[in-house]
Design an enzyme around this catalytic site. Structure first.
Site, short mmCIF file in Angstrom:
data_model
loop_
_atom_site.label_atom_id
_atom_site.label_comp_id
_atom_site.label_asym_id
_atom_site.label_seq_id
_atom_site.Cartn_x
_atom_site.Cartn_y
_atom_site.Cartn_z
N ASP A 121 6.60 2.84 4.59
CA ASP A 121 5.48 1.98 4.96
C ASP A 121 5.91 0.56 5.30
OD1 ASP A 121 4.05 4.22 4.19
OD2 ASP A 121 2.60 3.10 2.99
N HIS A 269 9.19 2.11 1.15
CA HIS A 269 8.88 1.01 2.07
C HIS A 269 10.14 0.54 2.80
CE1 HIS A 269 5.40 0.92 -0.63
NE2 HIS A 269 4.77 0.24 0.31
#
Length: 299
Positions: A121, A269
């Site tokens: 992400d 992430h």
């Protein structure tokens, strides 16, 4: 007159002869018609009247009609359903997509197979996304990248690399708006469409099949708008909080390895603020997943 007497005498003699050769109680000679034997013009009314029955209780050749009146074997029972009843019964409704998975509000939180999905992400990051792509390329792994629209617009070449290497692109809102799901339907649509437009501009022909709400703060409205735009809402099963600067690489590794099972969707992430620790943990995580024999899916 004399001839009549002779005829009567001859008939009487014939009757005496028959009485002698056909005793009382005997069977009639073969071929003699009786009141109970059917003729060619009178079919038997039951199997017991002159014809042999098969093991199924049908006489001779099968001339019965299934379901005919009076045929008790053709009547439906409480344990069976007639073909006409089956064809007229309404087909069961398909299960709504929102009930297929058990993520928040029915969002997708597992792959549906034994394969594991790695999702990244908050990118693309010009510093860390290429590092992640290189690590995945070394092992032939396909993953999902949930990208922010503003960053996709700023770094289109990285979006193009993600698509070129066969990874899946996911809409993560224009600028990671946590409260997006509380906006009006029109505002949510504009945000998601703007993000999709930036992704497709960077990677023409790319499909944006998924939407992940920032922070996982799902609302029915956001899910519905995403679905209307052709995107499935994608949650996760494993979250090591690798975005937090307080989370160490060792903690990220330990959490992912202890929580991941076949079919898990793992949240990581390549953007945010703790990518160095995440990338340090990722290599060890992939080594262990290889030992476990996990397969991967880009959904």
């Amino acid at each position: 007159m004399g001839r009549n007497k002779i005829g009567i005498a001859a008939a009487a003699a014939a009757l005496l002869l028959l009485a002698w050769v056909w005793p009382d109680g005997g069977d009639p000679p073969s071929g003699t018609l009786t009141a109970t034997e059917p003729t060619a013009s009178a079919a038997p009314t039951s199997a017991s009247e002159g014809e042999e029955t098969t093991s199924g209780g049908e006489t001779g050749a099968d001339t019965s009609v299934e379901g005919a009146p009076g045929d008790e074997s053709a009547a439906p029972s409480s344990e069976s359903v007639s073909p006409s009843a089956e064809s007229s019964a309404p087909a069961p409704e398909a299960e709504p997509a929102s009930n297929t998975y058990d993520g928040p509000l029915g969002t997708r939180n597992h792959t549906g197979t034994d394969a594991v999905a790695l999702t990244f992400d908050d990118g693309p990051s010009p510093e860390w996304t290429p590092t992640v792509l290189a690590m995945l390329r070394e092992r032939g792994i396909k993953a999902v990248f949930c990208v922010i629209g503003a960053y996709a617009e700023a770094y289109p070449e990285i979006i193009a690399d993600i698509a070129r290497e066969g990874h899946t692109l996911c809409n993560h809102a224009w600028f990671h708006e946590f409260d997006l799901g509380k906006w009006s339907e029109a505002e949510i649509r504009a945000n998601l469409q703007r993000t999709n437009d930036a992704i497709v501009k960077a990677a023409p022909g790319a499909e944006v099949a998924y939407f992940r709400h920032p922070g996982g703060q799902w609302t029915e409205r956001a899910i519905a708008v995403a679905a209307d735009l052709g995107m499935e809402s994608l949650h996760w099963a494993v979250d090591p909080s690798d975005w937090d600067n307080k989370t160490t690489g060792a903690q990220i590794e330990k959490h992912v390895l202890s929580e991941t099972e076949p079919g898990a969707i793992v949240l990581l992430h390549d953007g945010a603020s703790n990518q160095e620790d995440m990338c340090a943990a990722l290599r060890s995580i992939l080594d262990e997943f290889d030992k476990r024999g996990y397969a991967y899916t880009g959904l």
